[in-house]
Motif scaffolding. Structure first.
Motif, PDB file in Angstrom:
ATOM      1  N   VAL A   1     -11.579   5.332  13.738  1.00  0.00           N
ATOM      2  CA  VAL A   1     -10.308   6.001  12.632  1.00  0.00           C
ATOM      3  C   VAL A   1     -10.215   5.021  12.154  1.00  0.00           C
ATOM      4  O   VAL A   1      -9.213   4.228  12.847  1.00  0.00           O
ATOM      5  CB  VAL A   1      -9.661   6.975  12.814  1.00  0.00           C
ATOM      6  N   VAL A   2     -10.599   4.730  10.837  1.00  0.00           N
ATOM      7  CA  VAL A   2      -9.902   3.571  10.027  1.00  0.00           C
ATOM      8  C   VAL A   2      -8.969   4.236   8.770  1.00  0.00           C
ATOM      9  O   VAL A   2      -9.095   4.944   8.352  1.00  0.00           O
ATOM     10  CB  VAL A   2     -11.223   2.561   9.297  1.00  0.00           C
ATOM     11  N   ALA A   3      -8.090   3.533   8.852  1.00  0.00           N
ATOM     12  CA  ALA A   3      -6.825   3.973   7.967  1.00  0.00           C
ATOM     13  C   ALA A   3      -6.819   2.850   6.942  1.00  0.00           C
ATOM     14  O   ALA A   3      -6.802   1.655   7.376  1.00  0.00           O
ATOM     15  CB  ALA A   3      -5.600   4.124   7.991  1.00  0.00           C
ATOM     16  N   SER A   4      -7.052   2.571   5.838  1.00  0.00           N
ATOM     17  CA  SER A   4      -6.538   1.414   4.627  1.00  0.00           C
ATOM     18  C   SER A   4      -5.308   1.393   4.184  1.00  0.00           C
ATOM     19  O   SER A   4      -4.819   2.743   4.177  1.00  0.00           O
ATOM     20  CB  SER A   4      -7.367   1.320   3.164  1.00  0.00           C
ATOM     21  N   ILE A   5      -4.448   0.109   3.781  1.00  0.00           N
ATOM     22  CA  ILE A   5      -3.248   0.425   3.585  1.00  0.00           C
ATOM     23  C   ILE A   5      -3.273  -0.633   2.065  1.00  0.00           C
ATOM     24  O   ILE A   5      -3.933  -1.904   2.110  1.00  0.00           O
ATOM     25  CB  ILE A   5      -2.000  -0.635   4.627  1.00  0.00           C
ATOM     26  N   PHE A   6      -3.681  -0.080   0.471  1.00  0.00           N
ATOM     27  CA  PHE A   6      -3.551  -0.924   0.025  1.00  0.00           C
ATOM     28  C   PHE A   6      -2.810  -0.535  -1.219  1.00  0.00           C
ATOM     29  O   PHE A   6      -3.270   0.690  -1.961  1.00  0.00           O
ATOM     30  CB  PHE A   6      -4.874  -1.270  -0.376  1.00  0.00           C
ATOM     31  N   VAL A   7      -2.705  -1.027  -1.758  1.00  0.00           N
ATOM     32  CA  VAL A   7      -1.697  -0.398  -3.202  1.00  0.00           C
ATOM     33  C   VAL A   7      -2.138  -1.026  -4.790  1.00  0.00           C
ATOM     34  O   VAL A   7      -2.088  -2.418  -4.753  1.00  0.00           O
ATOM     35  CB  VAL A   7       0.006  -1.148  -3.083  1.00  0.00           C
ATOM     36  N   ASN A   8      -3.108   0.125  -5.208  1.00  0.00           N
ATOM     37  CA  ASN A   8      -3.775   0.006  -5.956  1.00  0.00           C
ATOM     38  C   ASN A   8      -3.335  -0.362  -7.494  1.00  0.00           C
ATOM     39  O   ASN A   8      -3.230   0.958  -7.854  1.00  0.00           O
ATOM     40  CB  ASN A   8      -4.622   0.464  -6.311  1.00  0.00           C
ATOM     41  N   ARG A   9      -3.229  -1.434  -7.999  1.00  0.00           N
ATOM     42  CA  ARG A   9      -2.772  -2.029  -9.226  1.00  0.00           C
ATOM     43  C   ARG A   9      -3.124  -0.856 -10.095  1.00  0.00           C
ATOM     44  O   ARG A   9      -3.075  -0.529 -11.743  1.00  0.00           O
ATOM     45  CB  ARG A   9      -3.000  -3.562  -9.696  1.00  0.00           C
ATOM     46  N   LEU A  10      -5.143  -0.939 -10.071  1.00  0.00           N
ATOM     47  CA  LEU A  10      -5.563  -0.607 -11.198  1.00  0.00           C
ATOM     48  C   LEU A  10      -5.280   1.429 -11.517  1.00  0.00           C
ATOM     49  O   LEU A  10      -5.708   1.336 -12.692  1.00  0.00           O
ATOM     50  CB  LEU A  10      -7.199  -0.101 -10.974  1.00  0.00           C
ATOM     51  N   GLN A  11      -4.638   1.884 -10.611  1.00  0.00           N
ATOM     52  CA  GLN A  11      -4.236   3.110 -11.040  1.00  0.00           C
ATOM     53  C   GLN A  11      -2.499   3.869 -11.788  1.00  0.00           C
ATOM     54  O   GLN A  11      -2.421   4.622 -12.179  1.00  0.00           O
ATOM     55  CB  GLN A  11      -4.459   3.876  -9.478  1.00  0.00           C
ATOM     56  N   PHE A  12      -2.616   2.180 -12.194  1.00  0.00           N
ATOM     57  CA  PHE A  12      -0.354   2.492 -12.330  1.00  0.00           C
ATOM     58  C   PHE A  12      -0.834   1.807 -13.647  1.00  0.00           C
ATOM     59  O   PHE A  12      -1.765   0.687 -13.941  1.00  0.00           O
ATOM     60  CB  PHE A  12       0.342   1.284 -11.475  1.00  0.00           C
TER      61      PHE A  12
END
Length: 275
Positions: free
Chosen positions: A47-58
Motif C-alpha cells: 500500500v502506497v499513500a501520497s501526501i501532497f498539498v496540490n496548489r493547482l486545485q486551490f
C-alpha cells in the motif's frame, strides 16, 4: 514503512508497475483516510499513500497557504494503519517546471456543483492525480465517497484515458455526532463543530422529502437552502442528483444522492447522503 520524497526513489522501491494499491491524500490525516488505507490493504498488495498539498486545485483566495502540513504525525498514523510506503514529494519534485499541460475534465460533470463554485478545481485534481498515477503506477486506487463528485470525475478520467487502474470507493467515515470526517474540520471552533452536523441532517431531510414528492425537487432544494441560511450558514448548494452522472433527479429516477456544500463561519464543508 518507507517515506520517500523523489520519483526516482519511488520507482526504485516499486520497480514493477501495477503491483501496489494507492491512497492519494493531502495529509492532515484523520480516520477517514486511514479507513481507505485499510481498505487498500485488503487487496494483498503493498500500500502506497501520497501526501501532497496540490496548489493547482486551490483558487487564489482559498486556504492553500494555511492548509495544515503534519507530515510526521501523518506518517505515524499511516504506519499504524498498515501502509507500506509514503510518497511525500515537495512542489519542486512533482512540478519541476510550471505545469502547463493539464487534464481538462468533461465540463458536463466537472463544471457543476463543486466545479461551479470552485472554477478550475477539478482540472487541478485531475492533473495531479494523473501525475501521481504516472509516478506510483498502481493497480488499484482508493478514493473516499465524501468527495463524491471528485470520485466520479476521477472514475470518468480513468475510463476516458483507458488507464490500467481500478478506482475503488471508500465509505464516508463519520464522528459519533454524524459529522463527516474532514481535514478542514480542524478549522471549526467547538461551537461550530457541534453545529456542523446540521449539514448532513439537512441533506438527509432533503432526500427523504424528494422521495415523497419528487415533482417538488426545485422547491424542496430552495427550502433546504433557506433553512440552512436561517441557521447561520452560507450554503452554496443542496441538491438531489442521479448517482450515475450527477444530473438533476427526476420522478422515477433511482440510485440518487443528496449533495451539499455550505460555509459555517470561515470553514466550507461538503457532505452527501446516498438515497
Amino acid at each position: 514503512m518507507k517515506v520517500l520524497h523523489t520519483i526516482a526513489a519511488l520507482r526504485e522501491a516499486l520497480p514493477q508497475p501495477g503491483a501496489n494499491a494507492f491512497v492519494p491524500t493531502m495529509g492532515n490525516l484523520h480516520e477517514g483516510h486511514l479507513s481507505l488505507v485499510r481498505q487498500a490493504k485488503g487487496h494483498g498488495l503493498p500500500v502506497v499513500a501520497s501526501i501532497f498539498v496540490n496548489r493547482l486545485q486551490f483558487a487564489p483566495h482559498e486556504d492553500f497557504d494555511r492548509y495544515p502540513r503534519t507530515l510526521v504525525r501523518d506518517c505515524e498514523l499511516l504506519e499504524s494503519a498498515g501502509c507500506d510506503l509514503v510518497f511525500a514529494p515537495d512542489e519542486r519534485e512533482l512540478y519541476p517546471q510550471p505545469q502547463t499541460f493539464k487534464v481538462q475534465p468533461d465540463p458536463a460533470l466537472a463544471d457543476i456543483l463543486e466545479g461551479h463554485f470552485r472554477p478550475g478545481f477539478f482540472t487541478g485534481v485531475c492533473t495531479v492525480v494523473m501525475k501521481l498515477f504516472g509516478c506510483v503506477r498502481p493497480q488499484v486506487a482508493v478514493f473516499g465517497k465524501k468527495d463524491y463528485q471528485q470520485l466520479m470525475v476521477i472514475r470518468r478520467m480513468v475510463e476516458q484515458f483507458a488507464l490500467p487502474v481500478t478506482i475503488e470507493a471508500g465509505e464516508t467515515e463519520r464522528a459519533a455526532s454524524g459529522l463527516a470526517l474532514s481535514s478542514r474540520n480542524g478549522y471549526l471552533s467547538d461551537e461550530e463543530r457541534a453545529k456542523a452536523t446540521e449539514l448532513a441532517a439537512a441533506l438527509k431531510a432533503l432526500g427523504q422529502a424528494f422521495v415523497q414528492s419528487p415533482e417538488r425537487r426545485a422547491e424542496l432544494e430552495a427550502q433546504a437552502l433557506a433553512g440552512l441560511k436561517a441557521r447561520g450558514w452560507l450554503p452554496d448548494y443542496l441538491t438531489v442528483r442521479r448517482r450515475s452522472d450527477l444530473g438533476e433527479a427526476q420522478a422515477g429516477d433511482r440510485e440518487l444522492v443528496a449533495l451539499g456544500a455550505a460555509k459555517l463561519g470561515n470553514t466550507r464543508l461538503i457532505d452527501n447522503v446516498e438515497l
